[in-house]
Scaffold this motif. Structure first.
Motif, PDB file in Angstrom:
ATOM      1  N   LEU A 104       0.813  -1.216   0.000  1.00  0.00           N
ATOM      2  CA  LEU A 104       0.000   0.000   0.000  1.00  0.00           C
ATOM      3  C   LEU A 104       0.847   1.267   0.000  1.00  0.00           C
ATOM      4  CD1 LEU A 104      -2.824  -1.133   2.462  1.00  0.00           C
ATOM      5  CD2 LEU A 104      -2.910  -0.978  -0.045  1.00  0.00           C
ATOM      6  N   ARG A 105       2.145   1.125   0.200  1.00  0.00           N
ATOM      7  CA  ARG A 105       3.082   2.250   0.062  1.00  0.00           C
ATOM      8  C   ARG A 105       3.614   2.346  -1.367  1.00  0.00           C
ATOM      9  NH1 ARG A 105       7.886   1.705   2.854  1.00  0.00           N
ATOM     10  NH2 ARG A 105       8.181   3.958   2.685  1.00  0.00           N
ATOM     11  N   GLY A 106       3.104   1.472  -2.243  1.00  0.00           N
ATOM     12  CA  GLY A 106       3.536   1.508  -3.635  1.00  0.00           C
ATOM     13  C   GLY A 106       4.730   0.626  -3.933  1.00  0.00           C
ATOM     14  N   ARG A 107       5.157  -0.181  -2.978  1.00  0.00           N
ATOM     15  CA  ARG A 107       6.246  -1.116  -3.216  1.00  0.00           C
ATOM     16  C   ARG A 107       5.676  -2.434  -3.753  1.00  0.00           C
ATOM     17  NH1 ARG A 107       9.273  -2.381   1.709  1.00  0.00           N
ATOM     18  NH2 ARG A 107      10.986  -2.938   0.291  1.00  0.00           N
ATOM     19  N   ARG A 108       6.496  -3.204  -4.455  1.00  0.00           N
ATOM     20  CA  ARG A 108       6.005  -4.420  -5.078  1.00  0.00           C
ATOM     21  C   ARG A 108       6.948  -5.602  -4.825  1.00  0.00           C
ATOM     22  NH1 ARG A 108       2.202  -1.701  -4.846  1.00  0.00           N
ATOM     23  NH2 ARG A 108       0.813  -1.010  -6.540  1.00  0.00           N
ATOM     24  N   LEU A 109       6.336  -6.745  -4.505  1.00  0.00           N
ATOM     25  CA  LEU A 109       7.042  -8.006  -4.299  1.00  0.00           C
ATOM     26  C   LEU A 109       6.524  -8.989  -5.350  1.00  0.00           C
ATOM     27  CD1 LEU A 109       8.820 -10.047  -2.780  1.00  0.00           C
ATOM     28  CD2 LEU A 109       6.933 -10.347  -1.146  1.00  0.00           C
ATOM     29  N   LEU A 110       7.394  -9.396  -6.264  1.00  0.00           N
ATOM     30  CA  LEU A 110       6.989 -10.221  -7.396  1.00  0.00           C
ATOM     31  C   LEU A 110       7.701 -11.572  -7.361  1.00  0.00           C
ATOM     32  CD1 LEU A 110       7.249  -7.467 -10.171  1.00  0.00           C
ATOM     33  CD2 LEU A 110       5.274  -8.026  -8.727  1.00  0.00           C
ATOM     34  N   ILE A 111       6.945 -12.649  -7.539  1.00  0.00           N
ATOM     35  CA  ILE A 111       7.474 -14.012  -7.484  1.00  0.00           C
ATOM     36  C   ILE A 111       7.186 -14.717  -8.802  1.00  0.00           C
ATOM     37  CG2 ILE A 111       7.363 -16.230  -6.297  1.00  0.00           C
ATOM     38  CD1 ILE A 111       8.525 -13.971  -4.589  1.00  0.00           C
ATOM     39  N   GLY A 112       8.172 -15.447  -9.316  1.00  0.00           N
ATOM     40  CA  GLY A 112       8.018 -16.123 -10.595  1.00  0.00           C
ATOM     41  C   GLY A 112       7.792 -17.616 -10.459  1.00  0.00           C
ATOM     42  N   THR A 113       6.831 -18.144 -11.210  1.00  0.00           N
ATOM     43  CA  THR A 113       6.614 -19.589 -11.327  1.00  0.00           C
ATOM     44  C   THR A 113       6.542 -19.923 -12.814  1.00  0.00           C
ATOM     45  OG1 THR A 113       4.183 -19.503 -11.349  1.00  0.00           O
ATOM     46  CG2 THR A 113       5.260 -19.612  -9.180  1.00  0.00           C
ATOM     47  N   THR A 114       6.468 -21.219 -13.107  1.00  0.00           N
ATOM     48  CA  THR A 114       6.269 -21.669 -14.489  1.00  0.00           C
ATOM     49  C   THR A 114       4.953 -22.428 -14.577  1.00  0.00           C
ATOM     50  OG1 THR A 114       8.652 -21.850 -14.930  1.00  0.00           O
ATOM     51  CG2 THR A 114       7.166 -23.116 -16.343  1.00  0.00           C
ATOM     52  N   ASN A 115       4.068 -21.996 -15.467  1.00  0.00           N
ATOM     53  CA  ASN A 115       2.836 -22.725 -15.754  1.00  0.00           C
ATOM     54  C   ASN A 115       3.200 -23.802 -16.779  1.00  0.00           C
ATOM     55  OD1 ASN A 115       0.408 -23.588 -17.092  1.00  0.00           O
ATOM     56  ND2 ASN A 115      -0.647 -21.768 -16.336  1.00  0.00           N
ATOM     57  N   LEU A 116       3.235 -25.057 -16.329  1.00  0.00           N
ATOM     58  CA  LEU A 116       3.708 -26.131 -17.198  1.00  0.00           C
ATOM     59  C   LEU A 116       2.782 -26.396 -18.375  1.00  0.00           C
ATOM     60  CD1 LEU A 116       5.330 -29.017 -15.114  1.00  0.00           C
ATOM     61  CD2 LEU A 116       6.402 -27.392 -16.671  1.00  0.00           C
TER      62      LEU A 116
END
Length: 392
Positions: A191-203
């Motif tokens: 909500l402070r405008g920061r972003r946490l992004l996590i990567g996966t693979t859709n098989l």
């Protein structure tokens, strides 16, 4: 990937008679419309810019303006990003580097943090700051192979386990350290405008998926916590070693189950979805933003000489580790080219070639402790970051 992981993946690959678990996969025509029930706009494909990218940026900038107004008053506001790569137990290096960087006292508050595979396990704590360094240390120095996985060769090859190892230990680790308080803390930062992004693979789709874990956290509750843990587990689930994570989604009025695994098969390290040009949005600030990207590569950049035995398993294993290193270096080059286009200062650190200790098992505590201490020392001393990726 470690020798242990490669070996058991190859054993699985040589089996042609394994049973499968019945599931309801998303039809090809509905793949783009599928969403986890109640969690709209929490993910995008990693190989293309989202259709609603302008709305995503507008929301982020509005949050930043409301909670961090100094960024918009400064003539040259500094905005820092962090990308943490995969690497299995080599993730101890990045964890140590972050803790040492905190000790030095000049570790930034990162505006965006991304993680894939082992980097997904450390990214939430890197995102939340130095107060969570102790959790990083424990995760990467207090656990060994028998606490994180149980080999189940028969069930994995002949049965329908979906992998050669059970993931109950890894699930327990994630549940212990990624609790409701961590989810709430991530929501506050989102909500402070920061972003946490996590990567996966859709098989099924054979495509990378980028999850906005902060958007999941803002929805909160038991369902938000469960989904966040599923995402972290999926990102850290090396195919064939750990079972894939089946994520419930809905599309076209029906329920389906997507199959997600480690993000590494599609990207060893990433920053943003392909096609996004940050320079396009620089005008939203009063001054010219000074952007810095820090990349932690949990592995070595240079070739590692070793004698390969003349056997099918060793030849295949060496080929796969070589492919993984080459793919990782290619990802680093793509990030460099993107940084140059967007006027971002590129900074890269990796395990030094001089580190020659070998791990004796998948999660060798002595090996991980040594790597953590090496990373800590480099972070505390102010390691000189590389300004260019390796040239193969």
């Amino acid at each position: 990937m470690g020798r242990f992981f490669i070996s058991i993946v190859l054993v699985a690959a040589l089996s042609a008679c394994a049973a499968t678990i019945a599931r309801n996969p998303v039809p090809r025509t509905l793949v783009d419309a599928a969403i986890p029930p109640g969690f709209e706009n929490v993910r995008s494909w990693g190989d293309q810019a989202p259709d609603n990218i302008d709305a995503i940026v507008s929301e982020k900038v509005a949050q930043m303006r409301a909670t961090r107004p100094k960024l918009f008053r400064a003539s040259n506001p500094r905005i820092d990003y962090l990308a943490i790569s995969g690497g299995g137990s080599d993730g101890a290096f990045g964890a140590g580097l972050l803790a040492g960087w905190s000790r030095r006292g000049n570790r930034p508050e990162f505006d965006i943090v991304t993680g894939v595979s082992t980097g997904a396990l450390s990214a939430p704590f890197a995102f939340l700051g130095r107060e969570y360094d102790e959790r990083l240390r424990e995760i990467y120095t207090q656990y060994s192979t028998n606490q994180l996985l149980t080999v189940q060769l028969f069930a994995g090859i002949i049965g329908n386990a979906g992998a050669i190892a059970d993931n109950s230990g890894l699930k327990k680790l994630i549940a212990q350290y990624f609790d409701a308080s961590v989810l709430r803390a991530i929501a506050r930062q989102h909500l402070r405008g920061r972003r946490l992004l996590i990567g996966t693979t859709n098989l099924d789709a054979q495509r990378p998926v980028i999850w906005d874990l902060g958007a999941v956290a803002v929805r909160g509750g038991a369902r938000g916590l469960a989904l966040a843990r599923e995402i972290l587990l999926a990102s850290a689930s090396l195919p064939g070693v750990f079972p894939p994570v089946l994520i419930d989604v809905e599309a076209g009025g029906s329920r389906f189950r997507e199959m997600h695994v480690d993000g590494g098969p599609t990207a060893e390290v990433f920053f943003l979805p392909a096609g996004i040009e940050l320079s396009k949005y620089a005008a939203r600030f009063s001054g010219r933003p000074e952007r810095r990207l820090f990349i932690i590569r949990n592995g070595k950049l240079t070739p590692e000489w070793d004698v390969v035995k003349y056997s099918t398993i060793d030849i295949a294993r060496r080929s796969i580790t070589t492919l993984t290193k080459s793919q990782g270096n290619g990802d680093l080059l793509r990030l460099f080219e993107s940084s140059e286009r967007n006027g971002i200062d590129y900074n890269l650190v990796a395990i030094p070639a001089e580190f020659t200790l070998k791990n004796k098992e998948a999660f060798d505590r002595d090996y991980m402790l040594a790597l953590f201490e090496l990373g800590y020392r480099l972070g505390a001393e102010g390691h000189a970051w590389k300004k260019r990726p390796p040239v193969n």
